[in-house]
Design an enzyme around this catalytic site. Structure first.
Site, mmCIF file in Angstrom:
data_model
loop_
_atom_site.group_PDB
_atom_site.id
_atom_site.type_symbol
_atom_site.label_atom_id
_atom_site.label_comp_id
_atom_site.label_asym_id
_atom_site.label_seq_id
_atom_site.Cartn_x
_atom_site.Cartn_y
_atom_site.Cartn_z
ATOM 1 C CG HIS A 183 -1.932 -1.001 1.337
ATOM 2 N ND1 HIS A 183 -2.073 -1.805 2.451
ATOM 3 C CD2 HIS A 183 -2.899 -1.394 0.472
ATOM 4 C CE1 HIS A 183 -3.082 -2.638 2.267
ATOM 5 N NE2 HIS A 183 -3.597 -2.413 1.073
ATOM 6 C CB SER A 232 -4.422 -6.483 4.763
ATOM 7 O OG SER A 232 -4.006 -5.228 4.299
ATOM 8 N NE ARG A 237 -2.926 -7.779 -4.080
ATOM 9 C CZ ARG A 237 -3.683 -8.191 -3.094
ATOM 10 N NH1 ARG A 237 -3.189 -8.345 -1.901
ATOM 11 N NH2 ARG A 237 -4.951 -8.471 -3.288
ATOM 12 C CE LYS A 290 -12.212 -6.770 2.641
ATOM 13 N NZ LYS A 290 -10.958 -6.112 2.225
#
Length: 161
Positions: free
Chosen positions: A17, A128, A90, A41
């Site tokens: 990040h 994460s 990514r 989440k």
């Protein structure tokens, strides 16, 4: 002045990040790192903890600000008159979700543009979720996250390092 928003849950912020934020800050006059209160989440860190870790991790970049929001991203960017959304990619697996999000944001706010920054190769595996799992089982996360984040992860999981 050209401003951009980089939204995410940042639970926690990773070096991947940080890399995207630093690169975005070289392109735009101001980057607002926006911490989402994602209802789908259950975060490990509170909103206040995530904001604090981001502010500490980003204090060396003068044209970066940290904020939070609850609700639709397009409502936030309309309110502060920003049209550019930064997203990091990514791997190919990220693209489909990010593409769908970009098209949805464009539909809801036609003036918005999503700019994709490709992750540095050394962060393509990093997420994460992976960082939390490594920390939970006592693994070393110090080269994956900023120092203040590693410390908070070890505290949260009661890991002695």
């Amino acid at each position: 002045m050209i401003r951009a928003v980089y939204p995410g849950s940042f639970d926690p912020v990773t070096n991947g990040h940080i890399d995207i934020i630093q690169r975005g800050a070289k392109i735009y006059d101001e980057v607002i790192v926006l911490v989402a209160e994602n209802i789908s989440k259950i975060p490990l860190f509170t909103l206040e903890e995530r904001l604090s870790m981001l502010r500490e991790s980003l204090q060396h970049i003068p044209n970066v600000k940290v904020d939070s929001f609850k609700g639709l991203l397009v409502d936030y960017i309309k309110k502060i008159d920003v049209r550019i959304i930064i997203r990091g990619l990514r791997a190919v697996s990220d693209f489909e979700y990010e593409f769908q999000q970009a098209l949805t944001n464009k539909k809801l706010y036609p003036e918005s543009e999503t700019v994709f920054l490709i992750s540095d190769i050394k962060y393509t595996f990093l997420s994460s979720s992976m960082v939390k799992e490594i920390a939970k089982f006592g693994g070393c996360v110090e080269d994956l996250v900023p120092e203040c984040v590693a410390k908070k992860l070890y505290e949260k999981f009661n890991v002695k390092r």
